[in-house]
Design an enzyme around this catalytic site. Structure first.
Site, mmCIF file in Angstrom:
data_model
loop_
_atom_site.group_PDB
_atom_site.id
_atom_site.type_symbol
_atom_site.label_atom_id
_atom_site.label_comp_id
_atom_site.label_asym_id
_atom_site.label_seq_id
_atom_site.Cartn_x
_atom_site.Cartn_y
_atom_site.Cartn_z
ATOM 1 N N SER C 10 8.813 -64.277 -87.032
ATOM 2 C CA SER C 10 7.877 -65.135 -87.765
ATOM 3 C C SER C 10 8.560 -66.096 -88.736
ATOM 4 O O SER C 10 7.939 -67.029 -89.225
ATOM 5 C CB SER C 10 6.872 -64.272 -88.528
ATOM 6 N N GLY C 11 9.819 -65.875 -89.004
ATOM 7 C CA GLY C 11 10.509 -66.745 -89.961
ATOM 8 C C GLY C 11 10.959 -68.045 -89.332
ATOM 9 O O GLY C 11 10.791 -68.276 -88.128
ATOM 10 N N CYS C 150 24.375 -71.232 -93.555
ATOM 11 C CA CYS C 150 24.261 -72.655 -93.230
ATOM 12 C C CYS C 150 25.270 -73.467 -94.052
ATOM 13 O O CYS C 150 26.046 -74.251 -93.503
ATOM 14 C CB CYS C 150 22.834 -73.133 -93.462
ATOM 15 N N ASN C 319 20.395 -77.120 -90.897
ATOM 16 C CA ASN C 319 20.555 -75.743 -91.351
ATOM 17 C C ASN C 319 19.904 -74.727 -90.419
ATOM 18 O O ASN C 319 20.320 -73.574 -90.372
ATOM 19 C CB ASN C 319 19.987 -75.576 -92.764
#
Lengths: 352, 352, 352, 352
Positions: C10-11, C150, C319
């Site tokens: 879900s992220g 990132c 990112n």
């Protein structure tokens, strides 16, 4: 100095009221009310505010407000406003509510759109619906004032010259509203997180926006029978402050397209906060909310579309100023006999 | 491999065509045409593009294009496209024009809206107006294809299920379009500078957008008499890529609001690039152009507004993909007998 | 087909993994894991995704993952990743963790910066820190891979040609990072609401960003003693996707400023995802994250500042792609013997 | 009333001066000068401005300015300012220049960074470099005032408490500046078009920003020998108004990190426009330029980074107000004996 209380100090409208009141030469901030924010100082809640504003937020009691305020602004959700107004009416010389609790006059309509804002009919009847430009001197001395919704202000100022000025019957009005994210406040909701809200055109109310009911109700009370169907759809677009309301108007009455601009100028003559502007009169097409940012102006443009036989009315305002706190202060100025522009003469901050 | 030429390589649609063609398994970029950009490599013009794309931009000659291309995309302004198409038709197996030069079939209407794009009527008649989802197999083998406008694609895909699917007569259609700044290309104009365009709601075409004429012309040719008045207003909002077209539809025919969603699903069954979506089916209200960014999808939502007796149709697409380069490649795929989705299966980049 | 599981569906990183895996010709999505999102379909969680992706999110069990996956990506917070990796190591051929749980090799340093991500030292030792461009063939066949942060990816790719390539000792490195809001995920936090995040330059980590420790640890292990002090400050700026890391480097070694660009080109020869670019080689100054949006590229520019005797290294990447999901897929490609660019050849979407 | 002329009325700084002067209780706008904009009214050039401002823009003559102005603001490019100042000095009681023409005192340094702004040395020597907070009473009665650059103001206000207050020697200062697009004015340049500027992190001056020279020159003149190397890199980020300057400071002197905040508070005691703020004292991390938008505040935060033995100084201001027009008005106030905050008490407009 007129002593001012603000309840709902932590919200965006509350913060904007603090900004305007603290810049106002005749108003003095004497009370800040809130629940979750009790004990906080204004600059903790609103990072932009001057750091030396003296007050801290307190829980509301009728006694404190009555004792320390000549006027109290309620920047609270409609259900809370309904309760607070009941509590404070007649104890404070003036209560000015920024929520929807007292905007819709017709009881059934109110109950349908604001079922949780239960209010005594008798109290509701005493509230003045305050678009200062449209209601003459009713605000002078008024004890109870309801500040129109941000969209409702824009739409009503845009349509009034047609109905009240030119006496047209508007068969069908289609309203399309576009607003920035500040219109939704600072509630924690996933679609309002920056990654999902930025770059969006969010059709958050494609039907059933309650400001449509508010506008219809006001126009109907102002001049019965002049508006047929008025529908509205509202979109969140990718900026923070300011809205544009587009009204597409169809009428069976005769309209002279070349006269509309003049009619609007005439209608708002002497009202400095409404600026009737030609679409191409400046560097960018107007009205555009960026050209009113931070100010109490409402910019209006009216066009006649020969193609479709329709009138296009565009209205732009800063939803937190002319659409909320600024209009509230404007109403307070009139209420207390000050020139309506007192403390509201700041120019738009553009570009921003 | 199908050999591809792109004329107008320096513009945004040209850059997007390069992006899509260079990712496509069956297309091979063999010619890049331009004037001011002659001699430049793609990555100099479009900072995102892969650095090792071999070609440099050349001035267009009929010979070069005829010799090196099976299909040429014209990503040029309408007047240039009219000339180039005249030059290249019958010399290249397929010319696909992304401008407005050949979109409006009715000559008088074309002349009114594109007075500078002078075109032979005979040539115009041979162009297929290419919304692949709506014109069945007409694109197979077609030598001349006109790619619909970005807004026109969205509006037409949104209205077709009503007229062509349900057979409704649409008395009045009010279209309100909202788009990002990439819709205006990269011309040097003051209102398009970032300080003036960011945060704007720019009413750049409150009346008289020519995509309205394009839609009316197509719908009228598809099924005469089904659309009465169709008017449009267009606004630039504060993001870069993607548009939302809202169509507010009034009809005198009987409409069963609960059936609309099903009718749309049925109408677009098997068309993978049109996604019929419920307004609340995901995290954010849809359709929202951010949910199609970079992809060839057009997201559609249809709602019935009991209040006003109107149908609300919302259509979102990426103006540079489904609204331009992606739809052009989709048309080329069909033209050359490939599955229509070849090279277009990239998913949206969201959030962005 | 290689069978892929994604935990943390879900992220934002999870969504990006679904996007990339579903576009990948050799990977097949066979498992989606999550807690709060269990039972949901991908398009409900990620509005952009294709609607017909078959799976729904399930709660994770070692059995299900072991049975259905050749590789599992953990797009979970570091503490959850530490637990899941312990559970899944040796049961699945390959575990690829996108969190910080296994990035810092030195135990004390890990404990300081990730106190809640408790991990067995023995397990930590087995993880390969996967910047593919810098670690040669270590990823081939690796069972446990940690995907760099990132910022860490950008900074490390930017500094490695100086330390590993030119053998310089970097006395002082001052890193200033600027990133979009997607770097913070979709947690409900007031400063991440659109009204407060848009238009911001948010100094969210003026000191103490843990990616600085990650970079120092990696560079120290790669070549001990080459970096003296490395400090970092990080800012959230007003866009959604993409970051720029600026490294200001002071060295006591002799540097020939005119040779730096060539040294960087040489160092990354053959590595298609790192693009060494001159600052002025295209329309806009580069590197700029908008020129890599949606792609797996990292754009690098190196400059020598005669004025201050310093080297300026700028690194831009998306990112969510090269900084997370794309690099994870790149690592998986190498792990399973595929060309590293498989499924990652999409070009940047620009402008967006 | 003090009679005010503004030359360069069509630019962003010119527009901001008009905004501030028209809100100022003691200043009266009596002359607007410009070339390309001659004949235009303010609201045609600046869409936000009140429509009833009386003047139109005129071409500049020394006679007109001398006759009608007590003070003239030059919001012109440096070469034009150099000429105009030569023309107007000694004819008008006060000339306040907002360009770089008279900021750098050291002649060779000036010639290097502003080769086109040729100025008489004798005239340059008479200009006061006007950061009001740092130069005591030098502005009172001054006939010639140079307004510092936007970045230079932020950096200088940020470093002065270290050098002038604490007497530290700053061995190495690395400045990283982030600003919105309004910093670049409204010139027609491709990278400044909205599609390419929005979402950007544009490294427009990775080395060689001339405000670095301006800061060094001022600090050196204020207290010779306290700054060793000061380098700067500047980036355009994705908003319109406001900048943040980060100074990373390395010193060989002893520093007590816990005392820095107090030292800054002490240094700026009584200066209402500089707000020394703790990083976490409000809803969002500060300083953030959104918290000063439209106001004359400069927000400062100082932190000690134990990790790297460095001092981190963050300074945020509105580049058009405290970084240009507001600081110019502040200087004029002092020049003419008014309280420095006269006409500048507007609070920030936030969120915007």
């Amino acid at each position: 100095m007129i002593r001012v209380g603000i309840v709902g100090a932590s919200g965006l409208a509350g913060g904007e009221l603090i900004r305007l009141v603290s810049q106002h030469p005749e108003l003095e901030l004497t009370f800040l009310g809130g629940n979750s924010s009790a004990g906080r100082r204004p600059a903790q809640l609103h990072p932009g505010l001057r750091l030396d504003l003296g007050l801290t937020v307190e829980r509301v009691t009728a006694e404190a407000v009555a004792e320390r305020c000549d006027v109290v602004f309620l920047a609270t959700p409609a259900p809370a406003s309904a309760e607070l107004a009941t509590l404070l009416a007649d104890r404070v010389p003036c209560v000015i509510d920024l929520s929807g609790a007292f905007r819709i006059r017709t009881p059934q309509l109110h109950e349908r759109w604001y079922p949780k804002a239960v209010r005594p009919d008798e109290l509701a009847d005493r509230f003045i619906y305050g678009v200062p430009e449209l209601i003459g001197d009713q605000l002078a001395g008024a004890p109870l004032i309801s500040v129109p919704g941000c969209y409702a202000t824009a739409i009503t100022l845009g349509l009034a010259p047609l109905t009240l000025g030119l006496g047209l019957n508007l068969r069908t009005v289609v309203v399309d509203g576009k607003s920035g994210s500040s219109g939704g406040g600072l509630q924690l909701r996933v679609p309002d997180l920056h990654p999902l809200r930025n770059g969006a055109i969010a059709p958050y109310a494609p039907t059933g926006h309650r400001h449509a009911a508010e506008v219809s109700d006001f126009l109907e009370h102002s001049k019965p029978g002049t508006v047929g169907s008025l529908t509205m759809s509202a979109y969140g677009v990718s900026h923070v402050r300011g809205l544009l309301a587009s009204s597409y108007v169809f009428t069976d009455d005769e309209v002279d397209g070349r006269e509309l601009q003049r009619a609007y100028l005439r209608f708002y003559k002497g009202h400095r906060f409404v600026r009737v502007r030609r679409h191409t009169e400046t560097l960018i097409p107007v009205p555009d909310p960026q050209a009113v940012l931070g100010s109490n102006f409402c910019d209006l443009t009216v066009l006649y579309d020969d193609e479709g036989g329709r009138i296009v009315v565009l209205a732009a305002l800063d939803n937190l100023v002319k659409g909320a706190a600024g209009q509230a202060v404007q109403a307070a100025n009139i209420r207390f006999g000050l020139p309506e522009e007192t403390g509201l003469t700041m120019q738009p901050v553009m570009p921003a």
